[in-house]
Design a protein around this motif. Structure first.
Motif, short mmCIF file in Angstrom:
data_model
loop_
_atom_site.label_atom_id
_atom_site.label_comp_id
_atom_site.label_asym_id
_atom_site.label_seq_id
_atom_site.Cartn_x
_atom_site.Cartn_y
_atom_site.Cartn_z
N ALA A 47 12.58 -8.66 -39.91
CA ALA A 47 13.01 -8.21 -38.58
C ALA A 47 13.42 -6.74 -38.57
O ALA A 47 13.69 -6.19 -37.51
N ASP A 48 13.43 -6.11 -39.73
CA ASP A 48 13.90 -4.73 -39.82
C ASP A 48 12.73 -3.76 -39.74
O ASP A 48 12.33 -3.14 -40.73
N ILE A 49 12.17 -3.64 -38.54
CA ILE A 49 10.98 -2.80 -38.34
C ILE A 49 11.40 -1.50 -37.66
O ILE A 49 12.17 -1.50 -36.71
N VAL A 50 10.88 -0.39 -38.18
CA VAL A 50 11.16 0.92 -37.59
C VAL A 50 9.87 1.51 -37.05
O VAL A 50 8.78 1.21 -37.52
N GLU A 51 10.03 2.34 -36.03
CA GLU A 51 8.90 3.07 -35.44
C GLU A 51 9.26 4.54 -35.44
O GLU A 51 10.38 4.90 -35.09
N GLU B 11 6.70 0.37 -39.52
CA GLU B 11 6.89 -0.06 -40.91
C GLU B 11 8.07 -1.00 -41.00
O GLU B 11 9.00 -0.93 -40.20
N CYS B 12 8.06 -1.86 -42.03
CA CYS B 12 9.21 -2.71 -42.33
C CYS B 12 10.10 -1.95 -43.31
O CYS B 12 9.64 -1.47 -44.34
N LEU B 13 11.38 -1.84 -42.98
CA LEU B 13 12.32 -1.14 -43.86
C LEU B 13 12.58 -1.92 -45.15
O LEU B 13 12.87 -1.33 -46.18
N LEU C 84 2.73 -1.47 -40.88
CA LEU C 84 2.34 -2.55 -39.97
C LEU C 84 1.30 -2.13 -38.95
O LEU C 84 0.77 -2.97 -38.24
N GLY C 85 1.04 -0.85 -38.85
CA GLY C 85 0.04 -0.37 -37.90
C GLY C 85 0.62 0.68 -36.99
O GLY C 85 1.75 1.14 -37.15
N TYR C 86 -0.19 1.08 -36.02
CA TYR C 86 0.22 2.09 -35.05
C TYR C 86 0.40 1.46 -33.69
O TYR C 86 -0.36 0.58 -33.29
N LYS C 87 1.41 1.90 -32.99
CA LYS C 87 1.67 1.44 -31.63
C LYS C 87 0.68 2.18 -30.71
O LYS C 87 0.55 3.39 -30.80
N PRO C 88 0.01 1.45 -29.83
CA PRO C 88 -0.94 2.13 -28.92
C PRO C 88 -0.22 3.15 -28.04
O PRO C 88 0.89 2.91 -27.57
#
Length: 87
Positions: free
Chosen positions: A6-10, A25-27, A33-37
């Motif tokens: 649950a510890d995802i950063v953008e 990414e997961c911290l 995890l990929g790129y946000k559109p």
């Protein structure tokens, strides 16, 4: 594959051509995890007269000119999509 943590950063990542994408990414496991559109109106040009400006801030006359005279087909496609969304 989606990370179960649950510890995802953008954060923004700038590519060599100047485009900026939001990287996820997961911290905990440091997994990419990929790129946000990107939203079409916040797409930024990385070249020319309007370098660094978002499509929503560029005069439509310039966007129409680039659609007819531009070189980069991906940029032309995004500009056409943007113009269609403004109609």
């Amino acid at each position: 594959m989606i990370c179960m943590h649950a510890d995802i950063v953008e954060y923004p990542q700038t590519f060599k051509n100047g485009t900026i994408h939001i990287r996820k990414e997961c911290l905990l496991c440091n997994k990419f995890l990929g790129y946000k559109p990107q939203k079409i109106e916040t797409f930024k040009l990385w070249f020319g007269k309007h370098k660094g400006e978002m499509l929503k801030d560029i005069p439509q006359d310039y966007i129409k000119w680039y659609v007819k005279n531009g070189i980069d087909k991906k940029v032309i496609k995004r500009m056409k999509t943007f113009l269609d969304s403004q109609s």
